[in-house]
Design an enzyme around this catalytic site. Structure first.
Site, mmCIF file in Angstrom:
data_model
loop_
_atom_site.group_PDB
_atom_site.id
_atom_site.type_symbol
_atom_site.label_atom_id
_atom_site.label_comp_id
_atom_site.label_asym_id
_atom_site.label_seq_id
_atom_site.Cartn_x
_atom_site.Cartn_y
_atom_site.Cartn_z
ATOM 1 N N HIS A 40 -13.609 -1.808 -1.487
ATOM 2 C CA HIS A 40 -12.536 -1.497 -0.595
ATOM 3 C C HIS A 40 -12.916 -2.664 0.568
ATOM 4 O O HIS A 40 -12.845 -1.842 1.927
ATOM 5 C CB HIS A 40 -12.585 -0.475 -0.461
ATOM 6 C CG HIS A 40 -11.280 0.448 -0.212
ATOM 7 N ND1 HIS A 40 -10.754 1.365 -0.660
ATOM 8 C CD2 HIS A 40 -10.265 0.370 0.868
ATOM 9 C CE1 HIS A 40 -9.631 1.485 -0.237
ATOM 10 N NE2 HIS A 40 -9.224 0.760 0.742
ATOM 11 N N LYS A 84 -8.177 -0.236 -8.900
ATOM 12 C CA LYS A 84 -9.066 -1.477 -7.990
ATOM 13 C C LYS A 84 -10.316 -0.211 -7.709
ATOM 14 O O LYS A 84 -9.411 1.098 -7.565
ATOM 15 C CB LYS A 84 -8.028 -1.684 -7.456
ATOM 16 C CG LYS A 84 -8.470 -2.003 -5.638
ATOM 17 C CD LYS A 84 -6.809 -2.661 -4.962
ATOM 18 C CE LYS A 84 -7.474 -2.942 -3.737
ATOM 19 N NZ LYS A 84 -8.487 -1.939 -2.845
ATOM 20 N N THR A 92 -5.407 3.240 -6.946
ATOM 21 C CA THR A 92 -7.132 2.651 -6.400
ATOM 22 C C THR A 92 -7.913 3.732 -6.309
ATOM 23 O O THR A 92 -6.995 4.748 -6.432
ATOM 24 C CB THR A 92 -6.820 2.028 -4.838
ATOM 25 O OG1 THR A 92 -6.095 1.309 -4.707
ATOM 26 C CG2 THR A 92 -8.185 2.339 -4.224
ATOM 27 N N TYR A 134 -1.927 5.880 -4.510
ATOM 28 C CA TYR A 134 -3.450 6.560 -3.842
ATOM 29 C C TYR A 134 -2.440 8.081 -4.558
ATOM 30 O O TYR A 134 -1.099 8.206 -4.161
ATOM 31 C CB TYR A 134 -3.123 6.702 -2.586
ATOM 32 C CG TYR A 134 -3.888 5.574 -1.566
ATOM 33 C CD1 TYR A 134 -5.795 5.329 -2.777
ATOM 34 C CD2 TYR A 134 -4.089 4.934 -0.248
ATOM 35 C CE1 TYR A 134 -6.665 4.406 -1.457
ATOM 36 C CE2 TYR A 134 -5.132 3.851 -0.038
ATOM 37 C CZ TYR A 134 -5.436 4.119 -0.792
ATOM 38 O OH TYR A 134 -6.946 2.798 0.479
ATOM 39 N N SER A 188 0.722 -1.001 0.014
ATOM 40 C CA SER A 188 0.132 -0.172 0.025
ATOM 41 C C SER A 188 0.915 1.039 -0.435
ATOM 42 O O SER A 188 1.985 1.656 0.430
ATOM 43 C CB SER A 188 -0.663 0.371 1.110
ATOM 44 O OG SER A 188 -1.532 1.533 1.627
HETATM 45 C C1 LIG Z 1 -6.962 -2.980 7.379
HETATM 46 C C2 LIG Z 1 -7.304 -1.901 5.531
HETATM 47 C C3 LIG Z 1 -6.364 -2.060 4.514
HETATM 48 C C4 LIG Z 1 -6.572 -1.154 3.335
HETATM 49 N N1 LIG Z 1 -5.746 -0.958 2.398
HETATM 50 C C5 LIG Z 1 -5.765 -0.237 1.500
HETATM 51 C C6 LIG Z 1 -4.706 0.407 0.866
HETATM 52 O O1 LIG Z 1 -3.836 1.234 1.720
HETATM 53 N N2 LIG Z 1 -5.641 0.961 -0.362
HETATM 54 C C7 LIG Z 1 -6.122 -0.416 -1.228
HETATM 55 O O2 LIG Z 1 -6.263 -0.439 -2.120
HETATM 56 N N3 LIG Z 1 -6.871 -1.036 0.257
HETATM 57 C C8 LIG Z 1 -6.834 -1.094 0.965
HETATM 58 N N4 LIG Z 1 -7.789 -1.741 1.603
HETATM 59 C C9 LIG Z 1 -8.457 -2.963 0.452
HETATM 60 C C10 LIG Z 1 -7.717 -4.006 0.154
HETATM 61 O O3 LIG Z 1 -7.285 -3.924 -0.646
HETATM 62 C C11 LIG Z 1 -9.026 -5.343 -0.030
HETATM 63 O O4 LIG Z 1 -10.044 -4.479 -1.343
HETATM 64 C C12 LIG Z 1 -10.265 -5.241 0.772
HETATM 65 O O5 LIG Z 1 -9.575 -5.789 2.222
HETATM 66 C C13 LIG Z 1 -10.717 -6.949 0.049
HETATM 67 O O6 LIG Z 1 -11.825 -6.913 1.151
HETATM 68 P P1 LIG Z 1 -11.510 -8.281 2.167
HETATM 69 O O7 LIG Z 1 -10.855 -7.743 3.090
HETATM 70 O O8 LIG Z 1 -13.214 -8.999 2.620
HETATM 71 O O9 LIG Z 1 -10.705 -9.527 1.574
HETATM 72 C C14 LIG Z 1 -7.732 -2.046 3.199
HETATM 73 C C15 LIG Z 1 -8.027 -3.345 3.207
HETATM 74 C C16 LIG Z 1 -8.296 -3.157 4.763
HETATM 75 C C17 LIG Z 1 -8.924 -4.588 5.578
#
Ligand SMILES: Cc1cc2nc3c(=O)[nH]c(=O)nc-3n(C[C@H](O)[C@H](O)[C@H](O)COP(=O)(O)O)c2cc1C
Length: 381
Positions: free
Chosen positions: A279, A255, A159, A133, A110
């Site tokens: 997300h 994404k 994203t 981002y 990330s």
């Molecule tokens: C704690 C956390 C932090 C996240 N941070 C980002 C991020 O920095 N950038 C991003 O594109 N998605 C982020 N996401 C989304 C994840 O990339 C992903 O889309 C999502 O976790 C998928 O769902 P799942 O946790 O049910 O597998 C984050 C998700 C979580 C749970």
């Protein structure tokens, strides 16, 4: 933890992570935005999809290997970008990347990681993916892209669903902050987690590694939400995707697509792949589950662009469901973060192995031998 074999499913990893990670960071990983309707829908809609049991098919020779973005993978999953992974466990990004590469799947860092691009690149052999981002300071965004290229990242995951931050009530209540806030209440909770203290508090990385020292105004921000509000660029639009594509030399993944019209626009940018994603239920609460959005997007653009999927993947059965509905691969988020919080690098490896083995068995029981054989026929109608 000497023997992780007794942890037999992602739920076991989740429970152990809950014991081992300070509350503020465990809650941060688990939560969704607002009333968490979309977070719940991701799981409920997934569980409502039935797989089609088939019998008396010779499934003795099976293979879960395939490719993602042209890279060979042992199983059609990649570790998705998760902000602050290095506060779930010290050096979390390095541990997760090593586990992913050992298992033969990609790792995505990330923008808001704790270890920097350079920290991870210095200690892993194979390329990883970098998630971007877009911030207001385009000079800084350009420099991030250049740093990812210099580190030989093989894909850029742009994203597009977080130009403002969906509120998570629990983060406000817990006083979540980066670096971790050392108020009495938090401290008492932290000292009861010796593994976490050893890795994070005794380690040297506590803040956003990619941004620290590069971005002005971080120190004064009271919360992540406030910081995102001042730094992230709410003007972001399709023209900016063209700009990113013009300066990034490698594979580009968009994404955060949940609507077929947006999917069509994403195809027009010439991106290599898109991720059907809400997300993980952390942005627009009230949006459809990503599994319910997937078939419409697959019908609209599935033959024109590589489709990835995320949201609620907690098992190999879930991977099979998503592939049957048109995804070529899945990103996993919380499933590996729970593994990391539970047992570090070995816990992430365990999470991947659990999902791989569940997929393998579920393929056998649906009469399928290869990933290419998975179609909508794998679902019971
Ligand atoms: C704690 C956390 C932090 C996240 N941070 C980002 C991020 O920095 N950038 C991003 O594109 N998605 C982020 N996401 C989304 C994840 O990339 C992903 O889309 C999502 O976790 C998928 O769902 P799942 O946790 O049910 O597998 C984050 C998700 C979580 C749970």
């Amino acid at each position: 933890m000497s023997d992780l074999r007794s942890l037999t499913c992602i739920e076991d990893l989740r429970k152990l992570a809950q014991r081992r990670v300070p509350r503020a960071f465990f809650d941060y990983a688990e939560a969704g935005s607002y009333a968490e309707e979309t977070l719940r829908a991701n799981r409920n809609d997934m569980e409502a999809i039935n797989l089609r049991q088939r019998v008396l098919v010779d499934v003795s020779a099976r293979d879960t290997a395939t490719t993602i973005l042209g890279e060979k993978v042992s199983v059609p999953i990649a570790l998705g970008p998760v902000a602050m992974t290095g506060l779930e466990r010290g050096d979390g990004e390095i541990l997760a990347c090593r586990a992913a590469h050992a298992a033969g799947i990609p790792f995505t860092m990330s923008t808001l990681s704790i270890c920097s691009i350079e920290d991870v690149a210095a200690v892993v052999k194979n390329p990883f993916w970098f998630q971007l981002y877009v911030m207001k300071d385009r000079g800084f965004v350009r420099s991030l892209i250049e740093r990812a290229a210099a580190a030989k990242c093989s894909a850029l995951v742009l994203t597009v669903d977080l130009q403002v931050l969906g509120q998570r009530h629990i983060d406000i209540k817990n006083g979540l902050s980066v670096p971790p806030s050392l108020k009495i209440k938090n401290l008492i909770n932290m000292v009861s987690k010796p593994r976490w203290v050893a890795g994070v508090l005794m380690g040297k990385r506590w803040t956003f590694g990619n941004l620290d020292g590069h971005v002005k105004g971080m120190a004064g921000a009271r919360s992540l939400a406030q910081w995102v509000g001042t730094q992230f660029d709410a003007t972001l639009n399709w023209k900016d995707v063209e700009w990113v594509k013009s300066i990034w030399p490698g594979k580009l993944v968009i994404k955060g697509i949940l609507d077929p019209n947006d999917a069509e626009l994403a195809v027009k940018t010439g991106a290599d792949a898109l991720v059907v994603s809400n997300h993980g239920g952390r942005q627009l609460d009230g949006a459809p589950s990503s599994i319910s959005a997937l078939p419409k997007i697959a019908d609209a653009v599935g033959s024109e662009i590589e489709l990835m999927f995320d949201g609620g993947v907690r098992s190999g059965q879930d991977v099979l469901r998503a592939l049957a509905l048109g995804a070529r691969s899945c990103l996993i988020g919380r499933s590996y973060i729970f593994g990391l919080g539970a047992a570090g690098e070995a816990g992430v490896k365990r999470a991947i192995e659990i999902i791989r083995s569940e997929l393998d068995v579920s393929m056998a029981l649906t009469g399928l031998r290869t990933i290419q054989e998975i179609t909508r026929d794998a679902l019971a109608h």
